[in-house]
Enzyme design. Structure first.
Site, short mmCIF file in Angstrom:
data_model
loop_
_atom_site.label_atom_id
_atom_site.label_comp_id
_atom_site.label_asym_id
_atom_site.label_seq_id
_atom_site.Cartn_x
_atom_site.Cartn_y
_atom_site.Cartn_z
N ARG A 1 0.79 -1.23 0.00
CA ARG A 1 0.00 0.00 0.00
C ARG A 1 0.82 1.28 0.00
NH1 ARG A 1 -2.95 -3.97 1.72
NH2 ARG A 1 -0.93 -4.56 2.52
N LYS B 1 25.98 -3.88 -2.71
CA LYS B 1 27.45 -3.82 -2.64
C LYS B 1 27.91 -3.24 -1.32
CE LYS B 1 27.34 -2.16 -7.23
NZ LYS B 1 27.87 -1.16 -8.16
N ARG C 1 11.23 3.75 3.21
CA ARG C 1 10.84 2.78 4.26
C ARG C 1 12.09 1.98 4.59
NH1 ARG C 1 5.69 -1.21 4.46
NH2 ARG C 1 4.77 0.79 5.06
N HIS D 1 5.10 5.59 11.52
CA HIS D 1 4.59 5.49 10.14
C HIS D 1 3.68 6.71 9.97
CE1 HIS D 1 3.28 3.96 6.39
NE2 HIS D 1 2.97 2.72 6.72
N1 ASP Z 1 1.61 -1.99 6.82
C1 ASP Z 1 1.76 -1.45 8.14
C2 ASP Z 1 3.21 -1.13 8.41
O1 ASP Z 1 4.03 -1.27 7.54
C3 ASP Z 1 1.15 -2.34 9.17
C4 ASP Z 1 1.68 -3.76 9.17
O2 ASP Z 1 2.56 -4.10 8.38
O3 ASP Z 1 1.18 -4.52 10.01
O4 ASP Z 1 3.51 -0.73 9.50
N1 CP Z 2 -0.42 -0.01 5.66
C1 CP Z 2 0.79 -0.25 5.10
O1 CP Z 2 1.79 0.40 5.39
O2 CP Z 2 0.78 -1.23 4.17
P1 CP Z 2 2.08 -1.75 3.39
O3 CP Z 2 3.01 -2.33 4.43
O4 CP Z 2 1.55 -2.76 2.44
O5 CP Z 2 2.71 -0.57 2.73
#
Ligand code: ASP
Ligand code: CP
Length: 354
Positions: A83, A113, A134, A171
């Site tokens: 997402r 590397k 991320r 997040h």
């Molecule tokens: N997608 C969210 C996150 O990356 C929640 C989860 O992975 O449970 O924090």
């Molecule tokens: N809610 C969320 O962060 O989903 P993903 O981990 O799929 O990005």
């Protein structure tokens, strides 16, 4: 990715040397790395823009594609995502911008590397206007912002980083879309009983969301935190919420609060943060949302989940039962993610009035 020697999960050394600027009504050119940057007024500006963008998107308003025309977003994901990655990419493209990423993902970039985060971010910073990051390390987005600012000065540019989640830390954009969805579905945040359930220790979404709720300064809102003892919300966040006068109720028993919950925010036990499989297996089935359980919630409650979902929402048949209940709004929540991120990119890149 976490097993790669170049990516460690401990706190970033630059976490404490970089303080992100408060939004204070002005988004343009600011890194977005913590919900601590937002006050109620900023959230209202962003949510108004989100509603407008959602409406215009549904009307296929082509004017939206002028907002980020000629601008580039780099997608830098050291942890898996569906997402966050896709909605940011879709958001940038729907605003007329372009998206770059290492072909086949960060795994096949020079990270393989042994290139460190600072240099990887600086490379992306030379080519893009905004970097969505991320990373498994808490504070990684602070580190990215710290090094980007030095690069920006040197090459006279203003590339910003937006956190897509840093380990068990925060997040922030998830919290923005979660709060938007709560207010959008319930009409207001005041006088709501919001119940966070599951892995409150390792879940970065609940860390950011509970803080953001506090920064919105709602009246008469109660935060119920339901978790097994070993997965309680970190003490530092509880202390911060208490300082901001948020009414908190911590419990291990869902029954204590299910019947009074206006919002149920279900979460996945964060398997990837556990030291070993045994520790995860011992706790993974602690809270399972199934249609029979949702039946016990108030008729006007909403069920949210940041997704992805696993055991904590039962079997595939249970998923179907839950999905059919009009109170389940996690797919709307997921779609709102794209609109909130469009609004955020529009504001950060151009302070666009949308
Ligand atoms: N997608 C969210 C996150 O990356 C929640 C989860 O992975 O449970 O924090
Ligand atoms: N809610 C969320 O962060 O989903 P993903 O981990 O799929 O990005």
């Amino acid at each position: 990715m976490t097993e790669d020697a170049t990516v460690t999960a401990g706190p970033s050394p630059h976490r404490h040397t970089f303080a992100p600027a408060k939004i204070a009504g002005k988004f343009q050119g600011k890194h977005i790395i913590s919900v601590d940057q937002f006050a109620k007024d900023d959230l209202e500006i962003l949510f108004d823009a989100t509603k407008s963008i959602r409406k215009r998107s549904r009307q296929h308003d082509r004017g939206l594609t002028e907002i980020a025309a000629g601008r580039v977003m780099a997608s830098l994901f050291y942890e898996s995502s569906t997402r966050t990655d896709m909605s940011f990419q879709a958001a940038m493209r729907r605003l007329g911008g372009d998206v770059i990423a290492a072909s086949n993902g960060v795994r096949f970039s020079s990270v393989y590397k042994g290139e460190n985060l600072a240099d990887t971010v600086r490379a992306a910073g030379c080519y893009a206007d905004v970097i969505v990051l991320r990373h498994p390390q808490v504070g990684s987005s602070y580190e990215a912002a710290y090094f980007l600012d030095k690069l920006n000065q040197r090459i006279d540019k203003r590339t910003v980083v937006v956190s897509g989640g840093d380990g068990v830390g925060e997040h922030p954009t998830q919290a923005l879309l979660d709060l938007f969805t709560i207010i959008d579905s319930k009409g207001a945040l005041d006088h709501q009983s919001i119940t966070l359930v599951g892995d409150l220790k390792n879940g970065r979404t609940v860390h950011s969301l509970s803080k953001l709720i506090a920064y919105y300064r709602p009246k008469g809102t109660r935060l119920n935190m339901v978790a097994p003892e070993t997965l309680r919300m970190p003490e530092s966040i509880i202390a911060m919420l208490t300082d901001l006068d948020v009414e908190i109720h911590e419990t291990e028993a869902l029954d204590d609060v299910l019947g009074e919950s206006d919002v149920l925010y279900w979460t996945r036990i964060q398997e990837e943060r556990f030291a070993n499989k045994e520790a995860y297996d011992a706790i993974k089935d602690h809270f399972i949302m199934v249609p029979e359980l949702l039946d016990q919630a108030p008729k006007n409650a909403v069920l949210m989940h940041p997704l992805p979902r696993k055991h904590e929402m039962g079997t595939v048949e249970d998923h179907e039962g839950l999905d059919a209940d009009p109170r389940s709004i996690y797919f709307e929540q997921m779609e709102n993610g794209m609109f909130v991120r469009m609004a955020l990119l529009a504001k950060v890149l151009r302070e666009a009035y949308v």
